[in-house]
Design an enzyme around this catalytic site. Structure first.
Site, PDB file in Angstrom:
ATOM      1  CD  GLU A 277      -2.983  -1.040   2.279  1.00 49.64           C
ATOM      2  OE1 GLU A 277      -4.142  -1.367   2.037  1.00 49.64           O
ATOM      3  OE2 GLU A 277      -2.601  -0.700   3.410  1.00 49.64           O
TER       4      GLU A 277
ATOM      5  CB  CYS B  15       2.782   7.834   3.053  1.00 48.34           C
ATOM      6  SG  CYS B  15       3.134   6.764   4.436  1.00 48.34           S
TER       7      CYS B  15
ATOM      8  CB  CYS C  20       7.233  -4.237   9.278  1.00 47.47           C
ATOM      9  SG  CYS C  20       8.404  -3.200  10.187  1.00 47.47           S
TER      10      CYS C  20
ATOM     11  CB  CYS D 225       5.887  -1.050  16.594  1.00 48.91           C
ATOM     12  SG  CYS D 225       7.548  -0.524  16.180  1.00 48.91           S
TER      13      CYS D 225
ATOM     14  CB  CYS E 212       2.623  -0.723  13.971  1.00 47.25           C
ATOM     15  SG  CYS E 212       2.732  -0.461  12.197  1.00 47.25           S
TER      16      CYS E 212
ATOM     17  CD  GLU F  65      13.210   0.931  10.508  1.00 45.84           C
ATOM     18  OE1 GLU F  65      12.279   1.292  11.229  1.00 45.84           O
ATOM     19  OE2 GLU F  65      14.072   1.723  10.079  1.00 45.84           O
TER      20      GLU F  65
ATOM     21  CB  SER G 292       9.696   7.382   9.333  1.00 43.29           C
ATOM     22  OG  SER G 292       9.179   7.228  10.628  1.00 43.29           O
TER      23      SER G 292
ATOM     24  CB  SER H 172       9.118   5.772  15.423  1.00 39.91           C
ATOM     25  OG  SER H 172       8.824   6.065  14.080  1.00 39.91           O
TER      26      SER H 172
ATOM     27  CB  CYS I 244      -0.036   7.268  11.691  1.00 35.17           C
ATOM     28  SG  CYS I 244       0.362   8.911  11.197  1.00 35.17           S
TER      29      CYS I 244
HETATM   30  N1  SAH Z   1       9.284   1.605  10.438  1.00 28.48           N
HETATM   31  C1  SAH Z   1       9.318   3.017  10.332  1.00 28.48           C
HETATM   32  C2  SAH Z   1       8.365   3.616   9.305  1.00 28.48           C
HETATM   33  C3  SAH Z   1       6.964   3.059   9.256  1.00 28.48           C
HETATM   34  S1  SAH Z   1       5.836   3.521  10.524  1.00 28.48           S
HETATM   35  C4  SAH Z   1       9.154   3.645  11.697  1.00 28.48           C
HETATM   36  O1  SAH Z   1       8.921   2.924  12.661  1.00 28.48           O
HETATM   37  O2  SAH Z   1       9.300   4.851  11.825  1.00 28.48           O
HETATM   38  C5  SAH Z   1       5.507   5.232  10.273  1.00 28.48           C
HETATM   39  C6  SAH Z   1       5.116   5.989  11.529  1.00 28.48           C
HETATM   40  O3  SAH Z   1       3.798   5.626  11.987  1.00 28.48           O
HETATM   41  C7  SAH Z   1       6.042   5.708  12.712  1.00 28.48           C
HETATM   42  O4  SAH Z   1       6.313   6.899  13.399  1.00 28.48           O
HETATM   43  C8  SAH Z   1       5.204   4.772  13.557  1.00 28.48           C
HETATM   44  O5  SAH Z   1       5.661   4.713  14.866  1.00 28.48           O
HETATM   45  C9  SAH Z   1       3.837   5.373  13.380  1.00 28.48           C
HETATM   46  N2  SAH Z   1       2.740   4.484  13.750  1.00 28.48           N
HETATM   47  C10 SAH Z   1       2.659   3.145  13.598  1.00 28.48           C
HETATM   48  N3  SAH Z   1       1.499   2.680  14.065  1.00 28.48           N
HETATM   49  C11 SAH Z   1       0.811   3.740  14.519  1.00 28.48           C
HETATM   50  C12 SAH Z   1      -0.479   3.896  15.104  1.00 28.48           C
HETATM   51  N4  SAH Z   1      -1.271   2.859  15.324  1.00 28.48           N
HETATM   52  N5  SAH Z   1      -0.875   5.145  15.426  1.00 28.48           N
HETATM   53  C13 SAH Z   1      -0.076   6.209  15.199  1.00 28.48           C
HETATM   54  N6  SAH Z   1       1.150   6.122  14.638  1.00 28.48           N
HETATM   55  C14 SAH Z   1       1.593   4.905  14.310  1.00 28.48           C
END
Ligand code: SAH
Length: 345
Positions: free
Chosen positions: A90, A103, A110, A114, A117, A158, A189, A212, A331
């Site tokens: 996506e 984006c 991934c 996290c 996510c 990532e 990011s 992040s 996000c």
């Molecule tokens: N792996 C990278 C890029 C992908 S995530 C990273 O971790 O930065 C892109 C952004 O969305 C990151 O800042 C991540 O922490 C945030 N993110 C992921 N899940 C989220 C959620 N449920 N609500 C808000 N932000 C989220």
């Protein structure tokens, strides 16, 4: 077969020399690919028919296909793109007052895990090639007929876990003869892969680094982001300071606020301590609850209080506007999708 969009201009010159051609042909090809955005070698009409046939034999163009497109009430568009090997990813296009921001995803799935996510819990498949990342931009530009001015690596994956291909993709999008998107309009990011932050600092690409962060104590951050066990906050901040030391670069810290987890004034206080003296910006994101997840959104009142505290204590903080939540494009909502039906996999 080799994808012609996997090469930087310098690398493509080498490829042409190896084929017994003049290096300037690479510039002509680059212009066809990234200015004219042609889909076939045949269309490169300032190259001889013979060279076009040679290129056809040697390279693919790997044009991705749009499988699905959803549009939000706020104008955000989410695309499901076919990577031509049974995988799909996506990509999201957002409309801001300063232009169009895409984006992009950097991996199919991934590995970071996290807890908040939506990309978590689905097995990782593979990293994208540089050309596939570039194709995300080209496919969306062609669909909308409009130029994309900003790129954020905040889709699935990532980016610093796919370092070489991401750097190569940035060199192609940043090159004046490529997509010509300024480095300052490109953000990487990361969840905090410290060794690759040091590597990135040494690249001659002044792009914005988004960290992040999401928590200010190792205990809390590790409970949200397993990567913190490998690279704790002190090491992460040290790497960020090193990144800033290299000229012309900027850092933005992402902080997703979850109710009763990391949204108290005490957390804001610790954040001020942690970031004191750093040239940076904090982006506050109301966390998006995921299915079966344990985090809920903070109230807007709490988020505003958190932002005001940071601003009053010398840290520039803004609240990120939520775009595309009605089409699951906000996000952390992106997931790897199955090709045929667009369903989760
Ligand atoms: N792996 C990278 C890029 C992908 S995530 C990273 O971790 O930065 C892109 C952004 O969305 C990151 O800042 C991540 O922490 C945030 N993110 C992921 N899940 C989220 C959620 N449920 N609500 C808000 N932000 C989220």
């Amino acid at each position: 077969m080799k994808n012609i969009k996997d090469y930087t201009l310098e690398e493509l010159k080498e490829q042409l020399v190896q084929m017994g051609e003049k290096p300037f042909r690479a510039e002509q090809i680059f212009a066809w690919l990234y200015v004219e955005k042609v889909k076939e070698f045949e269309e490169m009409t300032n190259l001889s028919k013979e060279l076009r046939e040679k290129l056809q034999k040697e390279f693919t163009m790997c044009n991705v296909k749009i499988l699905q497109k959803q549009e939000s009430v706020d104008g955000t568009k989410k695309y499901l793109l076919d990577l031509l090997d049974g995988n799909a990813i996506e990509t999201v296009l957002m409309q801001y007052h300063y232009g169009k921001t895409i984006c992009v995803s950097s991996q199919v799935g991934c590995k970071m895990g996290c807890k908040f996510c939506a990309s978590t819990g689905i097995p990782f498949v593979r990293s994208l090639s540089a050309g596939e990342i570039i194709e995300e931009i080209i496919a969306v530009e062609q669909d909308t007929g409009e130029r994309i001015s900003n790129v954020v690596f905040m889709g699935i994956g990532e980016p610093l876990d796919n370092y070489d291909n991401v750097i190569k993709a940035i060199r192609i999008m940043n090159h004046p003869k490529g997509l010509n998107i300024g480095a300052r309009h490109i953000s990487i990011s990361t969840s905090g892969l410290v060794p690759n932050i040091y590597r990135l600092a040494k690249e001659n690409i002044p792009c914005t680094l988004s960290i992040s962060l999401h928590a200010t104590s190792n205990e809390k951050r590790s409970s949200m982001m397993p990567v913190n066990n490998a690279y704790p906050i002190e090491e992460l901040i040290k790497a960020c300071k090193d990144y800033l030391k290299e000229g012309g670069k900027r850092i933005s810290f992402e902080y997703a606020l979850a109710k009763d987890n990391n949204d108290a004034i005490g957390d804001a206080k610790q954040l001020v301590e942690l970031l004191k003296g750093m040239l940076c910006h904090v982006n506050l994101i109301p966390i998006n609850p995921i299915q079966n997840g344990k985090y809920d959104k903070s109230s807007m009142e709490n988020i505003i209080r958190f932002r005001d505290y940071l601003n009053e204590h010398g840290i520039v903080a803004t609240i990120r506007r939520e775009l595309g939540s009605d089409i699951d494009a906000a996000c952390g909502q992106l997931r790897r999708k199955n090709l045929n039906k667009g369903e989760e996999k």
